[in-house]
Design an enzyme around this catalytic site. Structure first.
Site, PDB file in Angstrom:
ATOM      1  N   LYS A  14       0.830  -1.195   0.000  1.00 20.86           N
ATOM      2  CA  LYS A  14       0.000   0.000   0.000  1.00 20.86           C
ATOM      3  C   LYS A  14       0.872   1.255   0.000  1.00 20.86           C
ATOM      4  O   LYS A  14       1.953   1.271   0.585  1.00 20.86           O
ATOM      5  CB  LYS A  14      -0.896  -0.019   1.240  1.00 20.86           C
ATOM      6  CG  LYS A  14      -1.852   1.156   1.346  1.00 20.86           C
ATOM      7  CD  LYS A  14      -2.629   1.100   2.637  1.00 20.86           C
ATOM      8  CE  LYS A  14      -3.582   2.297   2.742  1.00 20.86           C
ATOM      9  NZ  LYS A  14      -2.860   3.587   2.708  1.00 20.86           N
ATOM     10  N   LYS A  19       7.411   0.582   1.544  1.00 16.27           N
ATOM     11  CA  LYS A  19       8.051  -0.313   0.585  1.00 16.27           C
ATOM     12  C   LYS A  19       9.247   0.342  -0.102  1.00 16.27           C
ATOM     13  O   LYS A  19      10.212  -0.345  -0.450  1.00 16.27           O
ATOM     14  CB  LYS A  19       7.039  -0.811  -0.448  1.00 16.27           C
ATOM     15  CG  LYS A  19       6.503   0.256  -1.359  1.00 16.27           C
ATOM     16  CD  LYS A  19       5.380  -0.250  -2.226  1.00 16.27           C
ATOM     17  CE  LYS A  19       4.869   0.874  -3.132  1.00 16.27           C
ATOM     18  NZ  LYS A  19       4.479   2.094  -2.385  1.00 16.27           N
ATOM     19  N   LYS A  45       4.643   8.807  -7.991  1.00 21.77           N
ATOM     20  CA  LYS A  45       5.272   9.816  -7.119  1.00 21.77           C
ATOM     21  C   LYS A  45       6.773   9.934  -7.374  1.00 21.77           C
ATOM     22  O   LYS A  45       7.421  10.850  -6.886  1.00 21.77           O
ATOM     23  CB  LYS A  45       5.041   9.462  -5.643  1.00 21.77           C
ATOM     24  CG  LYS A  45       3.585   9.478  -5.216  1.00 21.77           C
ATOM     25  CD  LYS A  45       3.445   9.404  -3.706  1.00 21.77           C
ATOM     26  CE  LYS A  45       4.086   8.174  -3.085  1.00 21.77           C
ATOM     27  NZ  LYS A  45       3.432   6.911  -3.501  1.00 21.77           N
ATOM     28  N   ASP A 130      -1.735  -0.185  -4.045  1.00 17.95           N
ATOM     29  CA  ASP A 130      -3.095   0.140  -3.613  1.00 17.95           C
ATOM     30  C   ASP A 130      -4.129  -0.422  -4.585  1.00 17.95           C
ATOM     31  O   ASP A 130      -5.157  -0.954  -4.183  1.00 17.95           O
ATOM     32  CB  ASP A 130      -3.273   1.661  -3.539  1.00 17.95           C
ATOM     33  CG  ASP A 130      -2.502   2.264  -2.384  1.00 17.95           C
ATOM     34  OD1 ASP A 130      -3.098   2.428  -1.316  1.00 17.95           O
ATOM     35  OD2 ASP A 130      -1.309   2.548  -2.550  1.00 17.95           O
TER      36      ASP A 130
END
Length: 277
Positions: A14, A19, A45, A130
């Site tokens: 998620k 991670k 991102k 996600d």
């Protein structure tokens, strides 16, 4: 004599679960061991390589797509400890699909034969988990991620994402991929490890590592360094070295196909296992 085939490892989880911290430090450990490492950030991102570039600006594959990509040098960034880094990037907020960006990046990797030519000993993919849509599932669908590790905490949303990732892995198991296990990123000392162990067993997998909460990780991120390089003798660096040994010793053949929950069974398991705490 041909080079050994590149080991391909993917970290899923998620968003915000840690991670990128795990994957970047594993890449750094592999590089410290003298392996030739390719670290690939698969998140819009583009923050997976922030601690690996020695302060250099991040350039993304998506930024380069509008112009012609002729060679690996157009997208590969030199990282610390001699590693090579790639960031997928993504569209502007509200415009386009981040998952499509990941798919497009893998098309570029194929065109350049960056992995197939055996230049690297290990490739680490840091993938948003996600939503396991077609784009973010590309490492699974294309058999890029031979061994997948899912970073989790005890939050319901983190476990929900992990279960969905396992469902995608079950779908693509015939591509030669395997779920190597769960990596627990502890929020604090109250993390219910017994419940997380039951969750791993229910998925037909194991807990391969536990990352304790450590202020040194935060300091390393602020300074934009992997903690295993900034504080090589620290306890948390030792945790990442042990995890790296476990991952390198792992194999696809050691694991069965995951056994994820359907949504109703997941809800019942969560309530039964964590509801009384």
């Amino acid at each position: 004599m041909s080079r050994p085939r590149t080991r391909m490892i993917a970290m899923y989880g998620k968003g915000g679960i840690g991670k990128s911290t795990v994957s970047s430090n594993l890449s750094a450990v592999f590089a410290q061991q003298g392996l030739k490492v390719l670290h690939v950030g698969c998140d819009p991102k583009h923050d997976s390589t922030l601690t690996l570039l020695d302060g250099a600006p991040v350039k993304t594959v998506i930024q380069k797509i509008s112009s012609e990509i002729r060679s690996a040098e157009d997208i590969v960034m030199p990282g610390v400890l001699g590693m090579s880094c790639i960031e997928c990037g993504g569209p502007e907020p509200g415009v386009g699909c981040g998952g499509r960006g990941v798919s497009r990046m893998f098309e570029v990797l194929d065109d350049l034969r960056l992995i197939e030519d055996g230049e690297f000993d290990v490739a680490v993919f840091d993938v948003l988990g996600d939503v396991v849509c077609g784009g973010f599932a590309a490492p699974l669908r294309q058999g890029r991620a031979e061994l997948v590790y899912i970073v989790v905490s005890d939050s319901v949303m983190a476990l929900f994402a992990a279960n969905n990732i396992a469902r995608a892995m079950k779908r693509f198991a015939s591509n030669g991929i395997a779920l190597g296990g769960l990596i627990v990123n502890q929020q604090d000392e109250t993390t219910p490890m017994a419940g997380l162990q039951k969750f791993a067993e229910a998925l037909g997998t194991r807990i391969v590592g536990v990352i304790p909460r450590d202020p040194m990780i935060r300091r390393a991120e602020v300074l934009k360094r992997p903690v295993v390089e900034l504080a090589p003798d620290s306890a948390i660096a030792g945790v990442f070295h042990e995890l790296a040994r476990t991952v390198l010793a792992d194999s696809v053949q050691a694991h069965a196909i995951p056994t994820p929950f359907d949504e109703a069974a997941f809800d019942a398991f969560i309530e039964r296992t964590f509801g009384g705490e």
